[in-house]
Design a protein around this motif. Structure first.
Motif, short mmCIF file in Angstrom:
data_model
loop_
_atom_site.label_atom_id
_atom_site.label_comp_id
_atom_site.label_asym_id
_atom_site.label_seq_id
_atom_site.Cartn_x
_atom_site.Cartn_y
_atom_site.Cartn_z
N GLN B 98 0.85 -1.19 0.00
CA GLN B 98 0.00 0.00 0.00
C GLN B 98 0.88 1.23 0.00
N GLY B 99 0.26 2.37 -0.30
CA GLY B 99 0.97 3.64 -0.23
C GLY B 99 1.75 3.95 -1.48
N LEU B 100 3.05 3.74 -1.44
CA LEU B 100 3.93 4.25 -2.47
C LEU B 100 3.96 3.42 -3.75
N TYR B 101 3.40 2.25 -3.72
CA TYR B 101 3.58 1.33 -4.84
C TYR B 101 2.65 1.65 -6.00
N GLU B 102 3.18 1.44 -7.20
CA GLU B 102 2.40 1.64 -8.42
C GLU B 102 1.21 0.70 -8.43
N GLN B 103 0.06 1.24 -8.80
CA GLN B 103 -1.14 0.43 -8.93
C GLN B 103 -1.27 -0.03 -10.38
#
Lengths: 110, 114
Positions: B98-103
């Motif tokens: 979650q958070g910073l990671y590319e979706q």
């Protein structure tokens, strides 16, 4: 209320640099800014992500001023295939909500 | 799999019926997100799952909406007693965390309520 806003649309010509700004007034210290590109009938696709100052990758640059209340996606030398809708996304860590901007429809003309 | 997949790609249903939308995330991605996109509009965040943590359901538009996820695999979004205003494309995305990671987004399910 967490909110992100963008211009509704922009027109540009091939070969020009395009700058799209997103306003995120309620951004907090730990919130990152991400930009996505969406073509018709497809899901959004990641372009770039940043936290402060400037980030550059092979397709775009992202400028974030010191107050971080806005960010600007810069697309160098656009081509017709860059015609799409561009969204900024902010994860507001206080509420843990992912808020997409209103989207900017970019049309690149020959 | 190679990417996020969603099924069905299109669903037409009558008002008042229940529908179930499915999302298969990228293998190994612990975070999974659901969004709604009405015609010509932006993306509206609905819910996300992170690992085995309880999801934050406060983004769901009404109590007719519910979502489940089994471990770190398939997720289903269920809409009960569908209304015409539920017509939209429902997009699923997954990320390594979650958070910073590319979706990474799936192609979406286009729901039409008649």
């Amino acid at each position: 209320l967490a909110k992100t806003t963008q211009p509704i649309s922009m027109d540009s010509y091939e070969g020009q640099e395009v700058n799209i700004t997103c306003s995120h007034n309620n951004i907090a210290t730990n919130d990152y800014i991400t930009w996505y590109q969406q073509f018709p009938s497809q899901g959004p696709r990641f372009i770039i992500q940043g936290y402060k100052t400037k980030v550059t990758n092979e397709v775009a640059s992202l400028f974030i001023p010191a107050d971080r209340k806005s960010s600007t996606l810069s697309l160098p030398r656009v081509s017709l295939s860059d015609t799409a809708v561009y969204y900024c996304l902010v994860l507001f860590s206080g509420t843990y909500k992912y808020i997409f901007g209103t989207g900017t429809r970019l049309k690149v003309l020959a | 799999g190679a990417g996020v997949s969603q099924s069905p790609s299109n669903k037409v249903t009558e008002k008042g019926k229940d529908v179930e939308l499915r999302c298969d995330p990228i293998s190994g991605h612990t975070a999974l997100y659901w969004y709604r996109q009405r015609l010509g509009q932006g993306l509206e965040f609905l819910i996300y799952f992170q690992g085995n943590s309880a999801p934050d359901k406060s983004g769901l538009p009404s109590d007719r909406f519910s979502a489940e996820r089994t471990g770190e695999s398939v997720s289903t979004l269920t809409i009960q007693r569908t209304q015409q205003e539920d017509s939209a494309v429902y997009l699923c995305a997954s990320s390594q965390g979650q958070g910073l990671y590319e979706q990474y987004f799936g192609p979406g399910t286009r729901l039409t309520v008649t």
